[in-house]
Write a protein that holds these residues in place. Structure first.
Motif, PDB file in Angstrom:
ATOM      1  N   GLY A 139     -21.271 -79.408 -21.097  1.00 53.70           N
ATOM      2  CA  GLY A 139     -19.828 -79.188 -21.116  1.00 53.70           C
ATOM      3  C   GLY A 139     -19.156 -79.858 -22.301  1.00 53.70           C
ATOM      4  O   GLY A 139     -18.320 -79.253 -22.983  1.00 53.70           O
ATOM      5  N   PHE A 141     -18.374 -77.713 -16.041  1.00 53.92           N
ATOM      6  CA  PHE A 141     -19.759 -78.192 -15.972  1.00 53.92           C
ATOM      7  C   PHE A 141     -19.833 -79.536 -15.248  1.00 53.92           C
ATOM      8  O   PHE A 141     -20.728 -79.768 -14.439  1.00 53.92           O
ATOM      9  CB  PHE A 141     -20.352 -78.315 -17.383  1.00 53.92           C
ATOM     10  CG  PHE A 141     -20.817 -77.014 -17.952  1.00 53.92           C
ATOM     11  CD1 PHE A 141     -22.116 -76.592 -17.779  1.00 53.92           C
ATOM     12  CD2 PHE A 141     -19.946 -76.203 -18.667  1.00 53.92           C
ATOM     13  CE1 PHE A 141     -22.558 -75.379 -18.296  1.00 53.92           C
ATOM     14  CE2 PHE A 141     -20.370 -74.993 -19.193  1.00 53.92           C
ATOM     15  CZ  PHE A 141     -21.672 -74.576 -19.007  1.00 53.92           C
ATOM     16  N   LEU A 185     -14.218 -75.543 -19.718  1.00 57.72           N
ATOM     17  CA  LEU A 185     -15.624 -75.803 -20.046  1.00 57.72           C
ATOM     18  C   LEU A 185     -16.017 -77.243 -19.748  1.00 57.72           C
ATOM     19  O   LEU A 185     -17.040 -77.501 -19.124  1.00 57.72           O
ATOM     20  CB  LEU A 185     -15.887 -75.488 -21.523  1.00 57.72           C
ATOM     21  CG  LEU A 185     -15.842 -74.021 -21.897  1.00 57.72           C
ATOM     22  CD1 LEU A 185     -15.895 -73.855 -23.404  1.00 57.72           C
ATOM     23  CD2 LEU A 185     -16.980 -73.272 -21.235  1.00 57.72           C
TER      24      LEU A 185
END
Length: 96
Positions: A27, A57, A53
């Motif tokens: 990420g 993650f 993002l």
């Protein structure tokens, strides 16, 4: 906790599972790449993907793998600093 130095051992404990650490790494890597690409191409709308993002993650790592609550909810700035510190330590093979 009154300092990042105090927070860091707690942060590492909350990220003890190697798969969770790897998800955080992916990420944070994507955040770096999107940021660089966005700046280079001046495609500013891509910046809206950064939190999705980065946190996406990480939160999969916490809720599914580690089964704990992300430190972001209680210590957002120290958690962000911890994400970047862990990323760079992992990148350079310095995370024990």
């Amino acid at each position: 906790m009154k300092s990042f130095a105090e927070f860091w051992p707690f942060y590492l404990k909350e990220h003890s599972n190697p798969t969770n650490r790897r998800l955080h790494f992916v990420g944070t890597l994507l955040v770096h790449l999107i940021l660089i690409y966005s700046l280079a191409t001046q495609q500013w709308m891509l910046l809206t993907a950064l939190p999705i993002l980065g946190y996406g993650f990480a939160w999969v790592g916490h809720f599914i793998i580690e089964k704990n609550r992300p430190a972001t909810f209680t210590h957002p700035l120290w958690s962000l600093a911890g994400d970047f510190k862990m990323f760079y330590l992992m990148l350079f093979g310095k995370l024990k």
